[in-house]
Design a protein around this motif. Structure first.
Motif, short mmCIF file in Angstrom:
data_model
loop_
_atom_site.label_atom_id
_atom_site.label_comp_id
_atom_site.label_asym_id
_atom_site.label_seq_id
_atom_site.Cartn_x
_atom_site.Cartn_y
_atom_site.Cartn_z
N ALA A 62 0.83 -1.20 0.00
CA ALA A 62 0.00 0.00 0.00
C ALA A 62 0.86 1.25 0.00
O ALA A 62 0.53 2.26 -0.63
N MET A 63 2.01 1.16 0.67
CA MET A 63 2.93 2.31 0.68
C MET A 63 3.48 2.55 -0.72
O MET A 63 3.59 3.68 -1.19
N ILE A 64 3.85 1.46 -1.38
CA ILE A 64 4.40 1.60 -2.73
C ILE A 64 3.31 2.12 -3.67
O ILE A 64 3.54 3.05 -4.45
N SER A 319 11.48 10.73 1.54
CA SER A 319 10.22 11.17 0.93
C SER A 319 9.27 10.01 0.72
O SER A 319 8.06 10.11 0.94
N PHE A 320 9.83 8.89 0.25
CA PHE A 320 9.00 7.72 0.01
C PHE A 320 8.32 7.28 1.30
O PHE A 320 7.12 6.99 1.33
N LEU A 321 9.09 7.24 2.39
CA LEU A 321 8.51 6.83 3.67
C LEU A 321 7.40 7.78 4.10
O LEU A 321 6.39 7.37 4.65
N LYS A 322 7.61 9.06 3.79
CA LYS A 322 6.62 10.05 4.21
C LYS A 322 5.35 9.95 3.36
O LYS A 322 4.23 9.88 3.89
N ILE A 323 5.54 9.96 2.04
CA ILE A 323 4.37 9.91 1.13
C ILE A 323 3.66 8.57 1.28
O ILE A 323 2.42 8.50 1.40
N GLY A 324 4.44 7.49 1.30
CA GLY A 324 3.85 6.16 1.45
C GLY A 324 3.12 6.03 2.78
O GLY A 324 2.03 5.47 2.86
N GLY A 325 3.72 6.59 3.81
CA GLY A 325 3.11 6.53 5.14
C GLY A 325 1.81 7.29 5.19
O GLY A 325 0.82 6.81 5.77
N SER A 326 1.78 8.44 4.55
CA SER A 326 0.53 9.20 4.60
C SER A 326 -0.52 8.55 3.70
O SER A 326 -1.72 8.70 3.94
N ALA A 327 -0.08 7.79 2.70
CA ALA A 327 -1.03 7.07 1.85
C ALA A 327 -1.76 6.01 2.67
O ALA A 327 -2.95 5.74 2.45
N LEU A 328 -1.04 5.42 3.64
CA LEU A 328 -1.68 4.41 4.50
C LEU A 328 -2.88 5.00 5.23
O LEU A 328 -3.93 4.37 5.35
N ALA A 329 -2.69 6.24 5.70
CA ALA A 329 -3.76 6.86 6.47
C ALA A 329 -4.95 7.19 5.58
O ALA A 329 -6.09 7.20 6.03
N ARG A 330 -4.66 7.46 4.31
CA ARG A 330 -5.75 7.84 3.40
C ARG A 330 -6.52 6.63 2.89
O ARG A 330 -7.65 6.74 2.44
N GLY A 341 2.68 5.04 9.62
CA GLY A 341 3.69 5.49 8.66
C GLY A 341 4.89 6.09 9.37
O GLY A 341 6.05 5.82 9.04
N ASP A 342 4.59 6.89 10.41
CA ASP A 342 5.68 7.51 11.17
C ASP A 342 6.53 6.46 11.86
O ASP A 342 7.76 6.55 11.89
N ILE A 343 5.85 5.43 12.40
CA ILE A 343 6.60 4.38 13.11
C ILE A 343 7.54 3.67 12.13
O ILE A 343 8.74 3.49 12.42
#
Lengths: 375, 512
Positions: A62-64, A319-330, A341-343
């Motif tokens: 999902a992050m990818i 950036s990938f960790l940040k964008i991918g992480g916020s995608a999880l929340a969405r 995502g932050d963890i």
């Protein structure tokens, strides 16, 4: 004899000891970093299962998906990465000189402010291309001044640049608040995009992509910085001053001049990023527009050993960790909070930083001599 | 009684990274003897002793003290075994008195300063130390501080004393006093290990000599059976010619005329007072003095790195015949005047070179401004780097190796090579052989001599008086920032220079 036994009981030799490594071939250090990322993902999986009960593979995909899934998300990722990379490139010359500029956040914000001021007060009175140039110049000047003040004090009176640049961040935030309060009489504190009708001072879309110019300009800055540091006399002077101020004086480098010049450059480049954030993306300003990237960029630059090309990799990872992480929340199916995502990103970054220990040091076990030689 | 073993080392090994500092070293020390541990710089003497005194822990091997296997994990453990080490760099609290420093860190009993002072005095009287128990450390001379360090370990009951290059900071007279004390301690049945690389001291003071070479134990000889050439051969592994060739100066003309230099350090202490001298072409001018007597400030003033209160530095240009005052000029301005001044500073990696840069980039330090604008031209420095590596036999994997990875001798070759490549008319070198092995030292002497024969005015700041007397044409002696004498290198006696070195200090204390 009894005493000997007592002493042997009292004092044990430690089981292992740490020694410094000499050098390590590039492939080996890369391998250690890759292993660190894999290990981090495994540990993250434990957290994912424990906290959400969902399959880690699902989360990772999902992050990818959230980063690369559509053209739009991909450009979001590129834009985010470009801003982070840009600031990392901007702080690098100062860091190479061991000038610990942690005020990039404020310098970027001042760059943003200068651009917005131009847009707000000039409005559509100038042709868009000219306004863009005025904004860029104003932003660079603002960033340079914001970095230049602590730089000047450092060169002249050897003040502590870390505290000074940090304090300048808060002043920048207050200045932005002040202008927003002036511009938004309602007191809502929200400034809406300026010149929405004429798009005057907005960077144009190229190939239909709003962020294309932002990414391209940062790419040019990255290459330019690499050349500047490696192949120019200025870059050489920066390295000498950073490595040893005494050597710099000994060969007749004007240390004060180099400090001020380099800090101005660093600040001006932060200003450029501020300009890109306004002109190429938001067209307005708020106090959190730099978004902490001014601090994250320090890590990006440092992890890349201050090499602009390596920074592309580190900036991408963060950036990938940040964008991918916020995608999880969405993601409507996963129903997760933003924290996961932050963890994950915290674990990955911690492991990468930790892996540096194994690159620099070797752990030797006592009494197992044969093993030393293989490590 | 006489041949009791107090300390025995068996197959001690220790590495730092890939460098093996000690490899299977064995050593035996008896009671009531002075053992000299001899070896070149980097041969692992200090590392070995640091393992006995608990600063490092050996990777493998055994330390046996009084017949018992000892595990020493900290300096405190070492004290428990009655081992005391006197380091090269003193570890004293400046604002405390000698007694306070001596009793510092001893726990388990309450202190009465008065009785402690008496005990200190008693130890001092027993071995013949001169010490004022109430004097504060910051008021002390280097030799007094050393005395405090030695009494400190004796007070703790040390039976095995290790002294790391104790004479490096002493004048010849002070060294003699120390030796007398060491002999008295030996007669009191203590074991004394003295680390040094000065051969004549070894022959004078020790009973036996153990030699290390490149971290390995070479052997032990009775001092009475040894002489300088035997010991050198053991240290270096081959025979070395220990004579420095000195030619007569040819066409000596005044090149540099320094007069009335005064300069104050940042802390307000006067570093130079009324220093005047001339340096002539084709001559080596030695500068002797206790370290920190103003040598550094003097050279840096000439190089344009030190602000002066007054005085002038006149350079006579051999080509144009013009005189230039170098005072208050920056290094760049001096170079723009056409003055070819080369300077090998004392702090090689902190001032002369950049440790993290490779040899090529270090060559570029002097020349990077020339050539095309904006961009660097790395070709000429790269060629120079290759030439120096070949001519001076610098041991390095390549010209792209950071200089901090090189050994001390090779670092110095790179620095001296670069400074000589600038074809200087004045060459200043501060302690150019400090920390170098014998072969590298003699290579540096040769290079200085060649410069002298080429008509360069060479200024050599040295610490080893024997070398100064052998190498220099004239020797300027400074003490406390003042010129206390100029002697002819061909006629000077070591004792004479030693007296001149301490002259100002003594006069000042007499006035107080």
């Amino acid at each position: 004899m009894n005493k000997t036994a007592a002493q042997a009981e009292k004092k044990h030799e430690s089981l292992f000891y740490v020694t410094k490594r000499d050098t390590m071939p590039f492939w080996k250090s890369s391998l250690i970093r890759v292993i660190a990322v894999i290990a981090a993902l495994i540990i993250s999986s434990v957290f994912i299962v424990a906290l959400t009960g969902k399959s880690p593979l699902k989360i990772y995909s999902a992050m990818i998906e959230g980063s690369f899934g559509t053209v739009r998300t991909f450009w979001d990722l590129l834009q985010n990465m470009a801003m982070l990379l840009g600031i990392a490139v901007a702080v690098t010359p100062a860091f190479r000189m061991k000038f610990w500029n942690i005020g990039a956040e404020g310098q970027v914000l001042m760059g943003c402010l200068a651009s917005v001021i131009c847009m707000y007060y000039i409005g559509s009175a100038l042709p868009s291309w000219l306004l863009i140039i005025v904004m860029a110049v104003a932003s660079m000047a603002a960033g340079a001044i914001w970095a230049g003040i602590p730089g000047f004090f450092k060169a002249k009176w050897n003040t502590n640049e870390t505290l000074f640049t940090l304090m300048m961040n808060y002043v920048a935030i207050q200045l932005v608040s002040f202008f927003i309060a002036v511009w938004v009489p309602s007191g809502s504190g929200i400034l809406y995009p300026v010149n929405t009708d004429t798009e005057c001072g907005w960077l144009p879309k190229v190939f239909g992509q709003q962020y294309f110019l932002n990414v391209a300009i940062v790419a040019i800055l990255t290459v330019g910085m690499f050349i500047y540091l490696r192949y120019t006399k200025h870059g050489y002077e920066i390295s000498v001053v950073g490595e040893s101020e005494n050597t710099a004086k000994y060969i007749g480098i004007n240390v004060k001049k180099v400090i001020i010049r380099t800090v101005l450059l660093s600040g001006a480049l932060c200003g450029v990023i501020g300009f890109l954030l306004v002109s190429g993306k938001n067209h307005m300003i708020n106090t959190s527009m730099a978004g902490g990237n001014g601090f994250t960029a320090i890590m990006v630059s440092w992890l890349a050993k201050f090499n602009p090309f390596y920074m592309i990799l580190t900036a991408f990872l963060v950036s990938f960790l940040k964008i991918g992480g916020s995608a999880l929340a969405r993601d409507p199916l996963l129903k997760l909070s933003t924290s996961l995502g932050d963890i994950i990103s915290a674990i990955v970054i911690l492991f990468i930083i930790g892996s540096e220990f194994f690159i620099r040091y070797r752990i030797n076990y006592r009494g197992r001599k044969a093993e030393h030689k293989n490590v | 009684m006489s041949k009791d073993v107090s300390l025995e080392l068996k197959n001690i090994s220790k590495s730092f990274g890939r460098v093996a500092a000690n490899k299977d070293v064995c050593l035996t020390v008896y009671r009531g003897e002075i053992l000299a541990l001899l070896g070149e710089n980097g041969s692992g003497k200090t590392t070995l002793m640091n393992m006995i005194s608990g600063i490092y822990h050996p990777d493998s091997g055994e330390i046996i003290i009084n017949g018992e296997n000892a595990v020493i994990n900290s300096p405190r453990d070492a004290f428990d075994y009655n081992i005391g080490m006197i380091h090269q760099h003193f570890k004293l609290v400046n604002v405390f008195t000698s007694t306070e420093n001596i009793i510092l860190g001893i726990d388990g009993k309450k202190f009465n300063l008065e009785t402690a002072e008496k005990e200190v005095k008693a130890i001092a009287d027993k071995y013949g130390f001169e010490i004022d128990p109430k004097k504060k450390v910051y008021e002390m001379s280097v030799s007094e501080k050393q005395t405090v360090e030695i009494i400190k370990v004796l007070y703790r009951g040390a039976d095995i004393l290790i002294l790391d290059e104790p004479t490096a900071v002493l004048t010849p007279q002070e060294a003699q006093k120390l030796f007398a004390i060491l002999r008295r301690m030996r007669d009191d049945n203590k074991s004394i290990i003295i680390i040094t690389h000065k051969l004549h001291e070894v022959l004078e003071i020790s009973d036996r000599v153990s030699v290390l070479r490149k971290g390995e134990y070479v052997g032990t000889v009775e001092t009475k059976d040894a002489d300088e050439s035997i010991l050198t051969e053991m240290m270096v592994g081959k025979k070395v010619d220990l004579n420095i060739h000195r030619s007569e100066p040819v066409n000596a003309a005044v090149r540099l005329e320094v007069s009335g230099l005064n300069c104050t350090r940042r802390d307000g202490v006067k570093a130079l007072s009324d220093v005047s001298f001339v340096a002539r072409s084709g001559e080596i001018l030695g500068i002797a003095g206790i370290s920190g007597s103003g040598q550094r400030e003097l050279l840096e003033a000439i190089a344009g790195l030190q602000k002066l209160d007054s005085g002038s530095i006149i350079y006579h240009d051999p080509k144009t015949g013009k005189d230039e005052n170098l005072r208050d000029k920056t290094p760049v301005q001096i170079r723009e005047l056409g003055v070819r001044l080369s300077f090998v500073p004392e702090d090689r990696l902190g001032m002369g070179l950049v440790g993290n840069m490779d040899i090529t980039d270090n060559m570029m330090l002097r020349s990077y401004r020339s050539g095309r604008p904006v961009f660097l031209d790395r070709h000429p420095p790269k060629e120079l780097a290759q030439r120096i590596i070949e001519d001076l036999e610098v041991v390095t994997p390549s010209a792209e190796t950071p200089v901090r990875r090189l050994s001390g001798g090779n670092v110095q070759k790179v620095l001296v090579g670069r400074e000589i490549a600038a074809a200087p008319t004045v060459l200043m070198a501060a302690y150019p052989v400090r920390g170098l092995d014998i072969n590298s030292s003699y290579l540096i002497y040769d290079l200085l001599n060649k410069q002298k024969e080429n008509g360069v005015a060479v200024i050599f700041v040295g610490e080893d008086l024997d070398v100064l007397i052998e190498l220099c044409d004239r020797i300027l002696v400074i003490g406390g920032g003042r010129v206390t004498g100029v002697v002819d290198g061909r006629e000077a006696k070591k004792e004479e220079i030693g007296l001149l070195m301490t002259k100002t200090v003594k006069e000042e204390s007499a006035n107080e």
